[in-house]
Design a protein around this motif. Sequence first.
Motif, PDB file in Angstrom:
ATOM      1  N   TYR A 180     -38.171   3.693   1.524  1.00 36.25           N
ATOM      2  CA  TYR A 180     -37.710   4.903   0.834  1.00 36.25           C
ATOM      3  C   TYR A 180     -38.114   6.148   1.629  1.00 36.25           C
ATOM      4  CZ  TYR A 180     -37.464   1.581  -3.068  1.00 36.25           C
ATOM      5  OH  TYR A 180     -37.194   0.489  -3.847  1.00 36.25           O
ATOM      6  N   VAL A 231     -32.583   4.833   0.003  1.00 31.91           N
ATOM      7  CA  VAL A 231     -33.136   3.474  -0.029  1.00 31.91           C
ATOM      8  C   VAL A 231     -32.529   2.689   1.129  1.00 31.91           C
ATOM      9  CG1 VAL A 231     -33.613   1.482  -1.491  1.00 31.91           C
ATOM     10  CG2 VAL A 231     -33.046   3.686  -2.549  1.00 31.91           C
ATOM     11  N   TYR A 243     -34.270  -3.828  -4.880  1.00 31.27           N
ATOM     12  CA  TYR A 243     -34.053  -2.519  -5.495  1.00 31.27           C
ATOM     13  C   TYR A 243     -32.849  -2.656  -6.414  1.00 31.27           C
ATOM     14  CZ  TYR A 243     -32.261   2.243  -6.064  1.00 31.27           C
ATOM     15  OH  TYR A 243     -31.787   3.414  -6.587  1.00 31.27           O
TER      16      TYR A 243
END
Length: 593
Positions: A38, A45, A12
Amino acid sequence: MSHRGPDGSRTYEDIDIGLVHTRLSIIDLTESGNQPLYNEDSSLVLVCNGEIYNYQAVRKELQEKGHEFRSHSDCEVILHLYEEYKGVPEKVLERLTGMFAFALWDTKKEILLIARDRLGIKPLYYSRKGDTFIFSSEIRPIVNCGLVDTTTDHTSIYEYLLTGSVPAPNTIYNEVKCLEPGYYAIVRDSRMNTMQYWDIPIRDGNEWKSEEAVLEATTALLKQVVRDHLVADVPVGTFLSAGVDSSLITAMAVEVHPGIHSFTASFPGEPEDEGVIAASSAKKLRTTHHSYEIKGDFFNDISEQFRYMDQPFAISSALSLGRISLLARKDVKVVLSGDGGDELFGGYTRHAQPAVPGFLKYIPAGMQDNALKIGARLTGKQSLAQLRNNLKIPPAQTFFDRTIVSRPEWALACLNPDIARKVDTQRYMKRLKFFFDRTEGADMLSRVLYTDMKTTLVDEMLTKCDRMTMRNGIEGRVPLLDHRMVEMAFSIPSAYKRQGDTGKVPLRKMLARYLGNDLAFRQKTGFNSPLKQWLQSDPATYGYAQQWVNSAGDIPFLNKEITGATADNIKDARQTEVFGLVCLAHFYGRKEA
């Protein structure tokens, strides 16, 4: 990091943050279980290493409150707990039963929450400098990223030579630290605030009315914990030695999974061999048993097994654990271990308390020193003078003397004299004293066990279990260190744990019900290796050790004169000192090797 997660990886990235996860698939083997995970609107996150054992109950509760899940991953509950409790870390963490190190990024608040499980089963390292914050499950990614000063903490090297591992919260690098067990940290902008959310509670034990009550309650809880730790979407096995703890965990696991795979390391013909007894236990319990026989050349695969050790580590049983982890990987992906029983229930020889004459109980504590001084003078008895001296030794000093594996003078002499003069030789003792001071007022065994849990358990046993299992692509689980077991164990009076020279009394009595008194009350041997004998009798072991101890002299901060003398005298040197130098030479020489 792929050795910790060979089943895939994802990342991410945003303007101010990047999160990386490599996956060892255990629960929810589908694509939806891949991390980062998520929440519903992707404002949170998560990357997490470990297992949340109570996730099913927590998930159900959160769904009833309207939370929508994207996966069947156990770790996803962390995201929704964070939502439910409006970002209060303590409330999130107190709901989790498991082993974990995780990082949660809140995109709206722009804060990072990192947390480590209560006992430190899973590792979490970090480096903070200016407005840069880097963290990882292992140290190597941090020091290899090019953003961290990798100068050596020479006090950590001294402590390594002294203990066989690097004591937390320090590492061998000045700018890299570990988050301690039971702690979390909030990182926002360039600020990092660290808080303790859980500690081992020591209670007076008044709720226990009898030894039988202790046995029944502990048995019931451990059975439930073992059942919880067997939850997985992949095959599960156990490590089985001749010891009490692994035998008990295996016996309880068999009740849930008949025929479960069990694994042991054996040294045929050696006093340390546990293979015959383990095989006998496996036969009685009807496990599917596997044994890894080691017959010589102790170091033959150390380069491969210690390849991902991110710090020098000189606990010789780690080699055996690595080998049976590699064996286990052929059949299972999760293995239950017996780690923690000694630290919870007083199983080590060092937990024996010095005998104190009965007459002392009639003398108030504040008057004992003077009474013994006068008594020694009047009677001339050296025993009274010695008793007086023994009573004066601080408990932290006694603990230090019983847990170090090398002589302090040797460990210091191993360092280059210019460096040795700058080493803080008292840093580790100060840490031990901190934990003993924190438990003042408790009985001595409880204070010793508390300090064991905070130091040697995390620095040695749990480091060994995590690195050697994850290095071989399996997950090691430690039911005895479930926080529910720890809290119960520290509520039990010491008199019920250790009686005379016999420790772990409740665990032994549990095991006797499965495998009889002969195994349950046999003398403790530990998960040891015949390194000392093989340095004397096995040419391959001797030659390898001499070569690598000699090469340790090329490490700039070591004293070549001392390492050379150790190499020349290997057959008479302490095996812990020899192994310590072999592992140190491997760590610093493997890039060239």
